[in-house]
Design an enzyme around this catalytic site. Structure first.
Site, PDB file in Angstrom:
ATOM      1  N   PRO A   1       0.826  -1.280   0.040  1.00  0.00           N
ATOM      2  CA  PRO A   1       0.139  -0.074  -0.071  1.00  0.00           C
ATOM      3  C   PRO A   1       0.890   1.369  -0.104  1.00  0.00           C
ATOM      4  CG  PRO A   1      -0.222  -1.059   2.071  1.00  0.00           C
ATOM      5  CD  PRO A   1       0.529  -2.007   1.110  1.00  0.00           C
ATOM      6  N   ASN A   2       0.323   2.278  -0.627  1.00  0.00           N
ATOM      7  CA  ASN A   2       0.835   3.527  -0.720  1.00  0.00           C
ATOM      8  C   ASN A   2       2.084   3.714  -1.684  1.00  0.00           C
ATOM      9  OD1 ASN A   2      -1.230   4.835   1.040  1.00  0.00           O
ATOM     10  ND2 ASN A   2      -0.156   3.707   2.547  1.00  0.00           N
TER      11      ASN A   2
ATOM     12  N   ARG B   1       5.215  10.743  -2.607  1.00  0.00           N
ATOM     13  CA  ARG B   1       4.905  10.644  -1.218  1.00  0.00           C
ATOM     14  C   ARG B   1       6.310  10.802  -0.254  1.00  0.00           C
ATOM     15  NH1 ARG B   1       4.845   4.454   1.244  1.00  0.00           N
ATOM     16  NH2 ARG B   1       3.879   4.940   3.463  1.00  0.00           N
TER      17      ARG B   1
ATOM     18  N   TYR C   1      11.377   8.372   1.154  1.00  0.00           N
ATOM     19  CA  TYR C   1      11.222   7.283   0.343  1.00  0.00           C
ATOM     20  C   TYR C   1      11.919   7.716  -1.021  1.00  0.00           C
ATOM     21  CZ  TYR C   1       7.616   5.760   3.610  1.00  0.00           C
ATOM     22  OH  TYR C   1       7.119   5.372   4.808  1.00  0.00           O
TER      23      TYR C   1
ATOM     24  N   ASN D   1       7.828  -5.492  -1.024  1.00  0.00           N
ATOM     25  CA  ASN D   1       7.795  -4.495  -0.113  1.00  0.00           C
ATOM     26  C   ASN D   1       6.459  -4.589   0.416  1.00  0.00           C
ATOM     27  OD1 ASN D   1       7.708  -2.158   1.413  1.00  0.00           O
ATOM     28  ND2 ASN D   1       8.913  -0.887  -0.006  1.00  0.00           N
TER      29      ASN D   1
ATOM     30  N   ALA E   1       2.895  -0.651   5.133  1.00  0.00           N
ATOM     31  CA  ALA E   1       2.713  -0.574   6.310  1.00  0.00           C
ATOM     32  C   ALA E   1       2.235  -2.044   6.859  1.00  0.00           C
ATOM     33  CB  ALA E   1       1.574   0.470   6.469  1.00  0.00           C
TER      34      ALA E   1
ATOM     35  N   GLU F   1      12.114  -9.645   2.193  1.00  0.00           N
ATOM     36  CA  GLU F   1      11.304  -8.526   2.435  1.00  0.00           C
ATOM     37  C   GLU F   1      12.304  -7.334   2.387  1.00  0.00           C
ATOM     38  OE1 GLU F   1       9.529  -8.476   6.302  1.00  0.00           O
ATOM     39  OE2 GLU F   1      10.022  -6.453   6.611  1.00  0.00           O
TER      40      GLU F   1
ATOM     41  N   HIS G   1      12.790  -2.700   2.180  1.00  0.00           N
ATOM     42  CA  HIS G   1      12.234  -1.402   2.454  1.00  0.00           C
ATOM     43  C   HIS G   1      13.084  -0.379   1.962  1.00  0.00           C
ATOM     44  CE1 HIS G   1       9.228  -3.220   5.180  1.00  0.00           C
ATOM     45  NE2 HIS G   1      10.236  -3.931   5.542  1.00  0.00           N
TER      46      HIS G   1
ATOM     47  N   ARG H   1      13.252   4.391  12.574  1.00  0.00           N
ATOM     48  CA  ARG H   1      11.999   5.326  12.446  1.00  0.00           C
ATOM     49  C   ARG H   1      11.089   5.028  13.787  1.00  0.00           C
ATOM     50  NH1 ARG H   1       9.320   5.077   6.828  1.00  0.00           N
ATOM     51  NH2 ARG H   1       8.401   6.726   7.536  1.00  0.00           N
TER      52      ARG H   1
HETATM   53  C1  DQA Z   1       8.228   1.081   3.991  1.00  0.00           C
HETATM   54  C2  DQA Z   1       8.290   1.291   5.280  1.00  0.00           C
HETATM   55  C3  DQA Z   1       7.036   1.271   5.985  1.00  0.00           C
HETATM   56  O1  DQA Z   1       7.078   1.441   7.363  1.00  0.00           O
HETATM   57  C4  DQA Z   1       5.884   1.877   5.506  1.00  0.00           C
HETATM   58  O2  DQA Z   1       4.667   1.798   6.004  1.00  0.00           O
HETATM   59  C5  DQA Z   1       6.059   2.124   3.962  1.00  0.00           C
HETATM   60  C6  DQA Z   1       6.931   1.964   3.159  1.00  0.00           C
HETATM   61  C7  DQA Z   1       9.540   1.175   3.047  1.00  0.00           C
HETATM   62  O3  DQA Z   1       9.639   1.013   1.945  1.00  0.00           O
HETATM   63  O4  DQA Z   1      10.602   2.043   3.654  1.00  0.00           O
HETATM   64  O5  DQA Z   1       4.819   2.175   3.225  1.00  0.00           O
HETATM   65  O6  DQA Z   1       7.864  -0.451   3.632  1.00  0.00           O
END
Ligand code: DQA
Length: 145
Positions: A10-11, A18, A23, A74, A77, A98, A100, A107
């Protein structure tokens, strides 16, 4: 030759816009292009999906059972909340990495825990878009070994 599922949670469709300080400025399409370049150089083929919906991500993981050699994810959240995604990874039994963009351990405290990491080969965090490339190479190395 291996086939990998690349899953963006998501996002991540909003990358570029964003929180670029966290990011980075690359869009998701630009990251996917870098992944395709790295995959081509390593003789890997990719199917890439992004979803803002937990169930859709789970469906892609289930489907990967029929065609993929590994998964790069990835989870956004959902990393910090989703036992369902973790169970899906365990259920299909595919090697999974995984990744990020940000260093989740540097964080907010709620980001320090991943519900998925223990079901994965490992976690790569904090290298911006290059986390994905590191993850791809880690999976390739695992598949070759
Ligand atoms: C993320 C880190 C997560 O905590 C966050 O909610 C994201 C992006 C990252 O790629 O740094 O959406 O996965």
């Amino acid at each position: 030759m291996g086939q990998l599922l690349i899953l963006h949670g998501p996002n991540l469709n909003l990358l570029g816009l964003r929180e670029p300080g966290v990011y980075g400025r690359l869009t998701l399409a630009e990251i996917n292009q870098k992944l395709e370049q790295a995959a081509a150089a390593s003789n890997l083929s990719l199917r890439i999906y992004q979803s803002n919906h937990e169930g859709a991500l789970i469906d892609h993981i289930h489907e990967a059972r029929t065609w993929a050699n590994g998964i790069l994810i990835n989870p956004g959240a959902y990393t910090h909340t989703s036992y369902a995604l973790r169970d899906a990874i365990v259920a299909v039994g595919l090697p999974t990495v995984e990744v990020h963009l940000s260093n989740i351990h540097a964080r907010e405290p709620f980001r320090h825990e991943s519900k998925l990491a223990a079901a994965c080969l490992g976690q790569i965090s904090g290298f911006g878009w290059y986390s994905y490339i590191l993850g791809l190479h880690a999976l390739r190395q695992h598949l070759e070994a």
